[in-house]
Design an enzyme around this catalytic site. Sequence first.
Site, short mmCIF file in Angstrom:
data_model
loop_
_atom_site.label_atom_id
_atom_site.label_comp_id
_atom_site.label_asym_id
_atom_site.label_seq_id
_atom_site.Cartn_x
_atom_site.Cartn_y
_atom_site.Cartn_z
N GLU A 462 0.82 -1.23 0.00
CA GLU A 462 0.00 0.00 0.00
C GLU A 462 0.85 1.27 0.00
O GLU A 462 0.46 2.27 -0.63
CB GLU A 462 -0.97 -0.02 1.19
CG GLU A 462 -2.15 -0.97 1.04
CD GLU A 462 -1.80 -2.45 1.20
OE1 GLU A 462 -0.68 -2.75 1.69
OE2 GLU A 462 -2.63 -3.30 0.85
N HIS A 532 -12.49 -6.53 7.43
CA HIS A 532 -13.17 -6.12 6.20
C HIS A 532 -14.36 -5.23 6.53
O HIS A 532 -15.30 -5.14 5.75
CB HIS A 532 -13.62 -7.33 5.38
CG HIS A 532 -12.47 -8.16 4.91
ND1 HIS A 532 -11.87 -9.13 5.69
CD2 HIS A 532 -11.76 -8.14 3.75
CE1 HIS A 532 -10.87 -9.69 5.03
NE2 HIS A 532 -10.77 -9.11 3.85
#
Length: 732
Positions: A462, A532
Amino acid sequence: MGLAVSTARVPGAAPDSGQLTPQQLIEIYRLMFLSRRVDDREILLKRQQKIYFQVSGAGHEALQVGAALALRPGYDWFFPYYRDRALCLALGVTPEEMFLQAVGAATDPASGGRQMPAHWSSRPLHIVSTSSSTTTQVLHAVGCAEAGRYFSHHPEAVAKAEGDYRAFRDVEFHDDEVALTCLGEGSTSQGEFWEALNTASNRKLPVIFCIEDNGYAISVPVEVNTPGGNISKLVANFPNFHFAEIDGTDAEICLRAFQAAAAHCRAGNGPAFVHGHCVRPYSHSLSDDDKLYRSAAEREADAMRDPIAKMQMRLLREGILSVDEINALEQQLDREVAAAAERALEAPLPPVSGISRHVYSEDLNPTSASIATEPTKGAVQAGKSASAKENAPRTMADLINACLHDEMRHDPRIIVFGEDVADASREGALAEVKGKGGVFKLTAGLQAAFGSDRVFNSPLAEANIVGRAVGYATRGMKPVVEIQFFDYIWPAMHQIRNELALMRWRSNGEWASPAVIRVPIGGYLTGGAIYHSQSGESLFTHTPGLRVVFPSNALDANGLLRTAIRCDDPVLFFEHKRLYREAYGRAPYPGPDFAIPFGKASIVRPGADITLVTYGAVVPRALQAADKAQREHGIDVEILDLRTLNPYDWEAIATSVRKTSRVIVAHEDMLSWGYGAEIAARIADELFDDLDAPVRRIGAMDTFVAYQPLLEDAILPQPASIVKAIQDLRAY
Ligand SMILES: Cc1ncc(C[n+]2csc(CCOP(=O)(O)OP(=O)(O)O)c2C)c(N)n1
Ligand SMILES: [Mg+2]
């Protein structure tokens, strides 16, 4: 011997081959000595408390002057670190400019008094503003090199265009340009270093990585940071690289190494890695004392390798300068440095009134009402045939995808990258497969439509995604990158907070990195669990310089994403996963130019009794709750969907609260220290006299979201808990 002494770089001082002339060797010495003298003067000023910080480049001068003379200021690109005084002097930054930063002057061209000394930046010289974070800059260099290559392959992307950020972003590039980035050997421990090598190697980018190995990271010796104690050995298997491990205290060796590295890069053969062994004759900074952790013998051995002394010996040995001539040169430079420091001490200081300048773009205001356009009735997306179906309501996922298609068609500077965003990295498969286009399919079809130059997968890293986006954006490109799940944004947090958001402010408006980061966020997924389902928007609204957008329906997502892409600030664009394909909030395609200004809330339900301020996936839940409160309890709730969290629409909140005198702020994120705390505090502060009841907040429990749906339901705000809060507040 008559010496032409000036602080300006002598162009063409170093030929690529053949012997260096006496004049060139003197010039190298002049630059090295000048750098040391500026350090010494700063140290004096710090001891006199006339400046507030000092970090020196002592011991690194040969390596840096070698690098500078092998490259071209204002042509190549530079991503240095704090030790790189000699590099910057040799590129053309003047001693006076350096002292202006040390005193924190208004006229400090690198930052206007915002950054510590030795935090370099010069637009004309192509030195991109650096932070104090070790190693973040290496990913910027990678993105910068990619942008240069993109411009050379896509000349259509170079043109300016009115109506968006391009009007303010000049593009300069050269087909054979090189990006240099420098870092210490300790900093090679950072993941961002390896993430940068990965992409530079894989994409054969013209980046020179210069490792300035002085054997220490503050007090930590090299063998603690680097297994085996030699970074060259560890990186030796990266493909496409040119490698050089050199004595970084010998200026000519350094110059030749960088010339060879630059030739490899300019020829398109890939990146280069120049590992120079240098010394650190002074402590890490004036806040450090190396006698606390280095033996006397070790410090003496370093002193013997001092690059300045070595260069001076060479000039004497080869009869290029006599002792008297060296003394004369040094005295002249001393005088020059002292005069430069004196001038800087007289310089005007920055006005306190200017502190907020350049947090955001001063050229393009994304809150301007002039941005707003109406949806085009009966619009048909390019490439699709007109049919009744085209005007049917479409999901948020669809309209985000449509916006990306439209904007990429409109603006050749847009590129999309991230994890799994391409249709298929192996292009050969595209003829027979449908394509991936993102784990949520939001980028589906973009690679097929716009090619692999513009839409591609990143490594699973990321910080790599955001760091490269910063580099791309500083060059005038518009990266629209994806972080696959909000839950995994954290490796990029460093880049977002310390780099992306700060580039403009810390460089006093000289540089900007207006990238867009799309981030699927949130819970209510039934089984999303801890990793999530996360929210956490207030962690980003707490970062000045970053626009934060959080739409609740398809039309807003389309219009706000367009504004995000066309604006000149970095934008974090949150997309609620639960809303991607909901029946709620669908809308017909609004046309290729539909845009909504930032900072404009929408009244999704007018009401008279209570104001409910919210956003994201709580909007449909609040609507359910409000209908129930009306039906069963006769309470008329007005719901404000903020749509953008930074900036947010204070006027809309104030107008509604003045009308209803009762207010609830509701969000999905945890209650404590959440986004609602700021809004509630401001209402209590500024609208106290208009309130008939305390400000109420609704948020998730102060815990992460659990997997078992029973627990998830209890953790996140539900319509029933909103109804209860509405009833309680009415009864107050
Ligand atoms: C990300 C980050 N962590 C920690 C620091 C504090 N710090 C500043 S310099 C430094 C040591 C760097 O050593 P090295 O990379 O070898 O460079 P050198 O100072 O020796 O030239 C540290 C730990 C920082 N600036 N950034
Ligand atoms: Mg070091």
